[in-house]
Design a protein around this motif. Structure first.
Motif, PDB file in Angstrom:
ATOM      1  N   TRP A 397      41.281   5.892  -0.095  1.00 33.93           N
ATOM      2  CA  TRP A 397      41.219   5.203  -1.380  1.00 33.93           C
ATOM      3  C   TRP A 397      41.929   5.971  -2.491  1.00 33.93           C
ATOM      4  O   TRP A 397      42.073   5.464  -3.592  1.00 33.93           O
ATOM      5  CB  TRP A 397      39.772   4.934  -1.770  1.00 33.93           C
ATOM      6  N   MET A 402      46.513   2.645  -4.580  1.00 41.11           N
ATOM      7  CA  MET A 402      45.268   2.464  -5.326  1.00 41.11           C
ATOM      8  C   MET A 402      45.215   3.308  -6.591  1.00 41.11           C
ATOM      9  O   MET A 402      44.210   3.290  -7.303  1.00 41.11           O
ATOM     10  CB  MET A 402      44.070   2.821  -4.434  1.00 41.11           C
ATOM     11  N   GLN A 409      39.782   1.394  -5.985  1.00 42.21           N
ATOM     12  CA  GLN A 409      39.393   2.562  -5.188  1.00 42.21           C
ATOM     13  C   GLN A 409      37.959   2.429  -4.684  1.00 42.21           C
ATOM     14  O   GLN A 409      37.669   2.737  -3.525  1.00 42.21           O
ATOM     15  CB  GLN A 409      39.551   3.830  -6.035  1.00 42.21           C
ATOM     16  N   ILE A 412      37.933  -0.125  -1.818  1.00 40.17           N
ATOM     17  CA  ILE A 412      38.455   0.407  -0.558  1.00 40.17           C
ATOM     18  C   ILE A 412      37.469   1.405   0.040  1.00 40.17           C
ATOM     19  O   ILE A 412      37.256   1.442   1.260  1.00 40.17           O
ATOM     20  CB  ILE A 412      39.828   1.079  -0.785  1.00 40.17           C
ATOM     21  N   ARG A 413      36.841   2.233  -0.806  1.00 40.21           N
ATOM     22  CA  ARG A 413      35.826   3.166  -0.305  1.00 40.21           C
ATOM     23  C   ARG A 413      34.671   2.398   0.347  1.00 40.21           C
ATOM     24  O   ARG A 413      34.193   2.770   1.421  1.00 40.21           O
ATOM     25  CB  ARG A 413      35.293   4.037  -1.445  1.00 40.21           C
ATOM     26  N   HIS A 429      43.825  -7.760  -2.173  1.00 40.36           N
ATOM     27  CA  HIS A 429      43.793  -6.904  -3.351  1.00 40.36           C
ATOM     28  C   HIS A 429      45.189  -6.822  -3.958  1.00 40.36           C
ATOM     29  O   HIS A 429      46.200  -6.931  -3.252  1.00 40.36           O
ATOM     30  CB  HIS A 429      43.327  -5.487  -2.992  1.00 40.36           C
ATOM     31  N   PHE A 443      44.683  -7.142   3.112  1.00 40.18           N
ATOM     32  CA  PHE A 443      44.241  -5.830   3.566  1.00 40.18           C
ATOM     33  C   PHE A 443      43.082  -5.970   4.551  1.00 40.18           C
ATOM     34  O   PHE A 443      42.208  -6.816   4.375  1.00 40.18           O
ATOM     35  CB  PHE A 443      43.801  -4.996   2.355  1.00 40.18           C
ATOM     36  N   ALA A 460      43.588   0.855   9.306  1.00 40.23           N
ATOM     37  CA  ALA A 460      43.859   0.111   8.069  1.00 40.23           C
ATOM     38  C   ALA A 460      45.193  -0.599   8.212  1.00 40.23           C
ATOM     39  O   ALA A 460      46.179  -0.011   8.664  1.00 40.23           O
ATOM     40  CB  ALA A 460      43.888   1.055   6.871  1.00 40.23           C
TER      41      ALA A 460
END
Length: 845
Positions: A397, A402, A409, A412-413, A429, A443, A460
């Protein structure tokens, strides 16, 4: 600045700091903190990078949200406590570093610093990159220290393990004596793991603990720790023991002071791999056992267990190679060729993987369970214009796409956390490419599972779908234009038919020799056609959800019983109506007139579907949906049903399966528009060959006690009576409508003044003109009729205002704001009734 000022925001830690009892701390109340601490803390709390502040003589600790994972179980206990107390287990390392910054006033940084932290009650070997920066107080001396950093344990241990295995492989590869291979491997492994003693057991020594002469009749087996029951060994170990195979035995001094349950479990995990290795040693003819005896200086981890297994595998490979060279030197070239071929195959496999990985059109990255990046493909690097060094080893992240976006962030975390728990996450995103380029990215994060079902890696993937989104938007716009074209054509067709009737009747009415009965017939035809045009306009507005509704709370079941006869008339004599209306407390808040119109349209649709003969079932019930509780009004017919390919079109304006001239195609559109504008929905079910059921869903409302208003006075038979010289200010921007409106009012006995816009109307009102009522259109350029009415209320309280409109989105969305409203087209009698009521000079009349 107050504490709430410089501590505003700051996420979870900002909230904790605000409520912390600082009065009992040497730092004192937050309102008294020096400006230097306030400024540093404000920067810290609003940073997305892990940051902490150590303040005062005792270096009291403050930190932000990103730094919270670093102290682990010490959070939030660590907040406000001295550094020596928080980091007691590593203070011997940190104290001189803090002292250096405090004494010299210069910053300090270190990379891959080993800190033997206590985590979960166990001392762990951890590594960190961090820096200390002095913070000077108001007097210029160092009053505190700013700390930034991140953990590098995973990378350091991985690199160390890789170097150890590479060095060990090189050393084992140079040995040709199998005994030397085992001794070298044992010594290297013991040194690397910190064991006190490693050794090589001869067959005689081994037989003292694992004898092949035993019959295993007493159900036990001797080991270095004594005699153990056979039931305590797994089937693989038992089979090896019965076969007389020497085993790799982790012989642990089980001292609870130095060996935790976790470390013992790690040793137990070695046994299965040990059986495999020992079996190979037996098969090679080597009469020896490999074992490790250790009083560990630190707890063993699962990484140690994996390393032992890896060393055993590599040791066996080296033993096998050495024995092969010893016995089959003449085949050495063949073996070397095979090794070279296998190495080439592995290299080719790796090359293919890298080729596929780097040539993929989507962005790809391989992450550890905690979200650390270990591999990135070329597509992602080129899109972001970065190198692998800019991202590998960092939390995903914090990657370039990001940057500068804390919300992204955090998302994504959270996605990484969910993927590590076994979930496949897919989201859209907006991310940043190189420079300031923005892109919409499809994503996803997917877990890679091990044989036991645990997520070991995260993959990812991303795809730039910006152009696709633009294309979809363009397609939707084209579809909207197509729908507008269809709507425009349908409206033009129906209105041209109505205008033909009006135009023809008007032409005939101009004839001076027209008999009175025919003149009346043509006048009635014009009036009926106007009513039909108004009804068509109402259906259009209901479909567009732009009709100004007059909602009221009513009981659906009671209303259905009242209009049962009307539905029977619509359906016709050959259709039997079955009513199942047992619903209680079925109140809704909606426009009663539009509600009844919707039911009539649904009934007419059912009648036509049954060709005028069949059964129409009417039901009223309460239903609970995700959005709340609704009242459901269902009309089911026994007709031929709706073809599946037509279902998506039935609510479109002017869509009809009827013959030309048999319907406008707006009936179901009105139902749909009324339902949506009332906060509800309409659904249809039509199993093949089983008729169709339309269900109108309206939000259930609480019953309200209402007082019936007095009935309005009946309209006069002749609207020309009743003006009595009352003065009306007419506000209408359309010249033709303004002329006919003022003429109608004069014919009814009113005195009129005509203003073509709101500013002119306000000028008339401020020019000492006295008016009894203002009659204004709603939709006008500049100030609208509603805005004009509000201004008149402010400037001239008590002066009545009547609004008129054929359409207004303001009325549809906000209502009439308390003004009387008459819809276009309006009848002279209706206008006269409203004006007379509002301009009564005798309130008791």
């Amino acid at each position: 600045m107050t504490a709430s000022g410089f501590l505003s925001g700051g996420g979870e830690m900002g909230a904790l700091i605000r409520v912390h009892d600082w009065g009992s701390s040497p730092l004192g109340q937050a309102e008294t903190w020096p400006q230097s601490l306030r400024s540093a803390l404000s920067i810290c709390l609003n940073s997305s990078f892990p940051m902490a502040i150590y303040w005062g003589p005792e270096l009291r600790l403050l930190y932000n949200d990103a730094w919270m994972p670093i102290p682990e179980e010490r959070h939030p206990w660590a907040l406000g406590r001295p550094a020596a107390e928080v980091w007691a287990d590593i203070w011997e390392v940190l104290e001189p570093q803090f002292a250096r910054v405090l004494q010299s006033g210069e910053g300090f940084s270190t990379y891959d610093q080993m800190l033997p932290l206590l985590r979960g009650g166990i001392r762990r070997e951890t590594y960190w990159n961090y820096s200390f920066t002095p913070i000077r107080g108001e007097d210029g001396t160092v009053a505190g220290i700013l700390n930034q950093g991140n953990e590098t344990t995973a990378r350091v241990l991985a690199e160390r393990r890789g170097r150890f295995l590479l060095d060990l492989s090189d050393r084992l590869r140079s040995l040709s004596d199998p005994r030397a291979v085992i001794e070298t491997a044992q010594a290297a492994l013991g040194e690397h793991l910190g064991a006190n003693r490693v050794g090589y057991g001869e067959v005689e020594e081994t037989r003292r603990f694992f004898t092949t002469e035993r019959n295993w009749t007493d159900g036990s087996v001797p080991t270095r720790e004594g005699t153990h029951d056979l039931a305590s060994f797994g089937p693989e170990i038992l089979a090896a023991l019965r076969a007389g195979i020497p085993l790799l035995i982790p012989d642990v001094e089980r001292d609870p002071r130095t060996n935790s349950p976790e470390s013992l479990a790690a040793f137990d995990a070695i046994d299965t791999r040990a059986v495999i290795t020992a079996s190979l040693v037996k098969a090679s003819g080597l009469k020896a056992a490999l074992y490790v005896h250790s009083r560990a200086a630190r707890p063993w981890t699962e990484h140690d267990a994996e390393l032992v297994a890896e060393v055993a595998d590599r040791t066996w490979a080296a033993v096998e190679r050495a024995r092969a060279e010893e016995r089959l030197r003449d085949l050495n070239e063949t073996l070397e060729r095979r090794v070279a071929e296998r190495t080439a195959e592995l290299a080719e496999t790796d090359r293919r993987f890298r080729g596929l990985f780097d040539s993929a059109l989507q962005f790809m990255a391989l992450l550890t369970r905690d979200g650390t990046v270990i591999e990135v493909n070329r597509t992602a690097l080129e899109w972001s214009r970065i190198t692998a060094d800019d991202i590998v080893g960092l939390p995903f992240w914090l990657a370039a796409p990001m940057r500068g976006n804390p919300a992204l962030q955090n998302a994504i975390r959270d996605a990484a956390r969910r993927a590590a728990a076994g979930e496949t996450v897919r989201e859209e995103h907006e991310m940043r490419g190189h420079g300031e380029t923005r892109a919409i990215v499809d994503f996803s994060l997917k877990p890679v599972f091990s044989a036991d079902g645990e997520a070991t890696w995260l993959v990812a993937e991303g795809r730039d779908i910006t152009e696709l989104k633009h294309a979809q938007d363009a397609l939707r716009q084209a579809q909207k234009l197509e729908a507008v074209g269809q709507l425009t054509g349908g409206v033009a067709h129906d209105f041209n038919n109505l205008l033909t009737i009006i135009r023809s009747s008007a032409d005939l009415l101009r004839r001076s020799d027209l008999p009175d009965d025919r003149r009346r017939r043509y006048v009635e035809a014009v009036a009926e056609t106007v009513d039909r045009a108004a009804k068509l306009t109402g259906q259009l507005l209901a479909f567009a959800r732009r009709q100004a509704l007059r909602p009221e709370v009513f009981d659906v079941a009671e209303r259905m019983r009242d209009i049962a006869d009307m539905l029977g008339t619509v359906a016709g004599a050959r259709i039997r109506i079955v009513a199942e209306i047992a619903c209680t407390e079925c109140h809704v808040e909606a426009d009663v007139s539009q509600f009844e119109t919707a039911l009539v349209n649904m009934a007419a649709n059912a009648r036509d579907a049954m060709d005028g003969e069949g059964t129409l079932t009417v039901q009223v019930e309460r239903r609970r949906r995700a959005a709340g509780e609704f009242v459901a009004i269902s009309l089911g017919d026994t007709g031929h049903g709706i073809p599946p390919d037509k279902l998506p079109q039935i609510f479109e304006p002017f869509f009809t399966t009827k013959e030309v001239g048999k319907g406008t195609g707006l009936g179901l559109s009105q139902v749909y528009g009324f339902a949506k504008q009332s906060g509800g929905d309409v659904v249809v079910e039509s199993p093949p060959g089983q008729g169709a059921t339309f269900t109108l869903l309206l939000p259930r409302a609480q019953r309200q006690e209402t007082v019936e208003p007095p009935a309005p006075p009946a309209a006069e038979t002749d609207p020309r009576d009743g003006g009595d010289g009352r003065r009306v200010l007419v506000v209408e921007d359309n010249l033709q409508v303004g002329e006919i409106s003022t003429q109608i009012l004069r014919d009814m006995g009113y005195e009129t003044v005509w203003a073509t816009d709101a500013q002119a109307a306000l000028a008339f009102l401020s020019d000492q003109h006295r008016f009894d009522v203002v009659f204004s259109d709603v939709v006008m350029p500049g100030m609208s009729g509603i805005e004009l009415g509000e201004e008149i209320r402010r400037r001239h309280p008590g002066l009545p205002v009547v609004l008129t409109s054929g359409y207004s989105d303001v009325l549809a969305e906000e209502g009439s704001h308390g003004f009387d409203l008459i819809h276009k087209p309006y009848a002279a009698a209706e206008l006269s009734r409203i004006l007379r009521r509002l301009t009564r000079r005798d309130p008791s009349a």
